[in-house]
Design an enzyme around this catalytic site. Structure first.
Site, PDB file in Angstrom:
ATOM      1  CB  ALA A   1      -0.486  -0.380   1.655  1.00  0.00           C
TER       2      ALA A   1
ATOM      3  CD  GLU B   1      -0.869  10.639   1.267  1.00  0.00           C
ATOM      4  OE1 GLU B   1      -2.257  10.776   1.077  1.00  0.00           O
ATOM      5  OE2 GLU B   1       0.096  11.015   0.920  1.00  0.00           O
TER       6      GLU B   1
HETATM    7  C1  LIG Z   1       6.615  11.526  -5.971  1.00  0.00           C
HETATM    8  C2  LIG Z   1       5.446  11.336  -5.037  1.00  0.00           C
HETATM    9  N1  LIG Z   1       4.103  11.450  -4.988  1.00  0.00           N
HETATM   10  C3  LIG Z   1       2.836  11.051  -4.220  1.00  0.00           C
HETATM   11  C4  LIG Z   1       3.319  11.257  -3.413  1.00  0.00           C
HETATM   12  C5  LIG Z   1       2.674  11.272  -1.909  1.00  0.00           C
HETATM   13  N2  LIG Z   1       2.348  10.260  -1.103  1.00  0.00           N
HETATM   14  C6  LIG Z   1       3.147  10.846  -0.137  1.00  0.00           C
HETATM   15  S1  LIG Z   1       3.499   9.105   1.102  1.00  0.00           S
HETATM   16  C7  LIG Z   1       2.297   8.500   0.006  1.00  0.00           C
HETATM   17  C8  LIG Z   1       2.996   6.952   0.238  1.00  0.00           C
HETATM   18  C9  LIG Z   1       3.700   6.345   0.404  1.00  0.00           C
HETATM   19  O1  LIG Z   1       3.635   4.724   0.593  1.00  0.00           O
HETATM   20  P1  LIG Z   1       5.270   3.905   0.574  1.00  0.00           P
HETATM   21  O2  LIG Z   1       6.246   4.556   0.266  1.00  0.00           O
HETATM   22  O3  LIG Z   1       5.099   2.715   0.126  1.00  0.00           O
HETATM   23  O4  LIG Z   1       5.211   4.016   2.353  1.00  0.00           O
HETATM   24  P2  LIG Z   1       3.762   3.495   3.139  1.00  0.00           P
HETATM   25  O5  LIG Z   1       3.268   4.811   3.562  1.00  0.00           O
HETATM   26  O6  LIG Z   1       3.228   2.696   2.760  1.00  0.00           O
HETATM   27  O7  LIG Z   1       4.833   3.181   4.362  1.00  0.00           O
HETATM   28  C10 LIG Z   1       2.783   8.971  -1.268  1.00  0.00           C
HETATM   29  C11 LIG Z   1       1.430   8.068  -2.107  1.00  0.00           C
HETATM   30  C12 LIG Z   1       4.474  11.739  -2.678  1.00  0.00           C
HETATM   31  N3  LIG Z   1       5.627  12.438  -1.246  1.00  0.00           N
HETATM   32  N4  LIG Z   1       5.864  12.012  -3.435  1.00  0.00           N
HETATM   33 MG   LIG Z   2       4.155   0.892   1.725  1.00  0.00          MG
END
Ligand SMILES: Cc1ncc(C[n+]2csc(CCOP(=O)(O)OP(=O)(O)O)c2C)c(N)n1
Ligand SMILES: [Mg+2]
Length: 568
Positions: A468, A472
């Site tokens: 996931a 978000e």
């Molecule tokens: C390039 C980019 N796209 C979208 C975002 C918005 N965003 C911030 S955190 C996140 C989720 C990250 O998911 P993951 O790396 O799997 O970490 P998790 O929260 O699952 O630990 C998103 C989509 C961002 N900061 N940078």
């Molecule tokens: Mg993740």
């Protein structure tokens, strides 16, 4: 005697000494590429130009050298927009050399033609097309000076040289020897009157709090000296981690909110008052006056210029300030600092102890904290830690304790993990390098594990795999009526993917297997450990409201305080 411009570019880079250049080839830049090879300057060829720029930036931050990236015209350049914008916020001194169609084809619909310079201008310190062959070396010299902070904050400079210009021969006389000679940026000294005003204010403070940023990176000794001399408390920020050891009596890292709320004086050192510091608003600092210390007025005056500002070389300014304070009678309450530090120690100790026992989620999968518990055993003191992701970044900021630390930063730039780790591993082959990446963030530059194998970057990539974009996803679950949409990923096997590229890799489901897996990974790096973790978490970034994006402030508590303050 004459030489081609591309030969001069190679001579320039050889003389200015970047140990390696990061890039991705294309016809427009091939004349330079070819000359670099002939000069024996190693090129780290990547799978996406954005990664080359991230690597150049990490190289610069970790070595103090200039970082150099070489990318081709059109998509090669536009692929760098995100990583150049990140280097801009991280004030990383990098030179990005782009390709550019020949002058005779300019504006006629050439191959890979797009207005690079206009695209780059707002995110660079300088962006220029070089069309005069005789001026190229002078321009490059100026570009490097600007990137390293000669005019403004250090940061990215974009220079492109049209391919026909690269092939043009220029007289040896065009490049004066001084253009090739490395030189330090001018160190401008602060106005003693400004130091005096700041010292007068500082001496009256009971609860002084010093907060450092990237602009304090080369002022470590002077910073510690000031803390020792004044009895001020201290907070770092992610770009200045490791300057003051966490067992220093001023260190109050785990008491950030209390320190900010209670301080009656805040001294920022080489740090803008951006969203992470509540824009300096009384909503985040209800009791504080401000002294701003920075090498550049832009980093001294943003958002809240405060009651005293010092612009000048940071280390010298801090020493001058400590000297000016010596004859004054300080009002400081050392008990406040000591109590903060004692609570910091107690809180940190409890937090560290809890890492290994954080319970699994309702889905039975391990909590990501288990990764950081295992890393504490696996990592040596000089290890380099990198964090990239959403929830996992929030957990890493507390759990990953390396004193050299890089992460997605103020830009929230997902995707930095693998390229940063590759650059770190090449710059410091004798140190352990670990990148802990969310599965989402990992995907953005996942192909760079191929670069790691081809160039022998001995980094360990740990994937916190919760299938996931979790921070978000949880935001949707809690704040948008549970309508989870577009934030889940497949239960993918990233270890299998890594093995396909030749990395040593394994998938870990049981936390008790982590220690041994990490030991194997560091022994066989580059290596990847795909750790199946729970989605059932509440990170502090999530609970503090960062993903909610409130109107006035980044965090809910400050946003509420801001509304109250403004009677909204
Ligand atoms: C390039 C980019 N796209 C979208 C975002 C918005 N965003 C911030 S955190 C996140 C989720 C990250 O998911 P993951 O790396 O799997 O970490 P998790 O929260 O699952 O630990 C998103 C989509 C961002 N900061 N940078
Ligand atoms: Mg993740």
């Amino acid at each position: 005697m004459s030489s081609t411009v591309s030969e001069w570019v190679a001579r320039f880079l050889e003389a200015r000494g970047p140990k390696r250049v990061f890039g991705l080839q294309g016809g427009h830049i091939q004349p330079i590429w070819d000359r670099l090879i002939q000069h024996g300057i190693p090129i780290v060829d990547v799978r996406h130009e954005g990664a080359a720029v991230h690597m150049a930036a990490a190289h610069a931050v970790l070595t103090g050298e200039l970082g150099v990236a070489l990318v081709t015209s059109g998509p090669g350049v536009t692929n760098c927009v995100t990583s150049i914008a990140n280097a801009d916020l991280e004030r990383a001194p990098i030179l990005v050399i782009g390709g550019c169609p020949p002058a005779r084809q300019d504006h006629r619909g050439p191959l890979q033609g797009t207005p690079h310079v206009e695209i780059m201008r707002p995110i660079t310190r300088r962006a220029r097309t070089l069309r005069s062959a005789e001026q190229v070396i002078r321009e490059l010299d100026e570009a490097v000076a600007i990137a390293r902070g000669a005019h403004d904050l250090p940061g990215p400079v974009y220079i492109e040289i049209a391919t026909d210009v690269l092939r043009t021969s220029v007289s040896e006389a065009a490049a004066l020897p001084e253009y090739l000679r490395p030189r330090e940026p001018a160190r401008l000294l602060a106005d003693p009157a400004a130091i005096d005003r700041a010292a007068a204010l500082f001496a009256k403070a009971k609860r002084a709090l010093v907060i450092s940023g990237g602009g304090a990176r080369d002022a470590k000794a002077a910073l510690v000296q000031l803390l020792d001399a004044t009895g001020a408390a201290y907070l770092d920020t992610q770009e200045s981690r490791g300057l003051v050891p966490s067992d220093h009596p001023a260190f109050a890292g785990a008491m950030r909110a209390a320190a900010m709320a209670e301080a009656d004086l805040v001294v920022t050192v080489g740090r803008k008052l951006d969203y992470q510091l509540g824009y300096g608003s009384p909503a985040a600092f209800p009791n504080a006056r401000f002294i701003r210390v920075a090498a550049y007025a832009g980093e001294r005056d943003d958002n809240r210029p405060g009651d005293a500002g010092i612009a000048g070389d940071v280390a010298t300014s801090l020493t001058m300030l400590a000297d000016a304070l010596r004859p004054r009678v300080p009002a400081v309450d050392i008990g406040w600092r000591d109590a903060l530090h004692a609570k910091h120690v107690e809180r940190s100790r409890k937090y560290v102890a809890s890492l290994a026992t954080t319970p699994s989620g309702a889905d039975g999968r391990m909590h990501p904290n288990r990764i950081f518990a295992a890393l504490r055993t696996a990592l040596r003191d000089d290890a380099i830690g990198i964090a990239d992701g959403g929830d996992i970044l929030s957990f890493a900021r507390l759990g990953l304790s390396t004193s050299t630390y890089l992460d997605s930063g103020a830009f929230g730039c997902l995707g930095v993990g693998v390229p940063f780790a590759n650059a770190a591993a090449l710059a410091h082959p004798d140190r352990q390098v670990v990148a802990v990446c969310g599965d989402g963030a990992f995907g953005l530059h996942a192909m760079e594990i191929d670069t790691a194998v081809r160039h022998g970057c001995k980094a360990v990539f740990v994937i916190a795999n919760n299938a996931a974009w979790n921070i978000e996803r949880v935001d949707q679950e809690r704040n948008y009526g549970g309508r989870v949409s577009g934030t889940t990923l497949g239960d993918s096997d990233y270890a299998a993917m890594a093995r396909a590229f030749g990395l040593a890799a394994e998938r870990i489901v049981d936390a008790t297997d982590l220690d041994a897996a990490l030991e194997r990974a560091f022994a066989n790096a580059p290596a990847l450990v795909d750790v199946v973790v729970t989605r059932d978490t509440l990170s502090s970034d999530l609970t503090k409201g960062l993903s909610l994006v409130p109107d006035h402030q980044a965090l809910t508590a400050w946003d509420n305080a801001e509304r109250e303050r403004l009677s909204l």
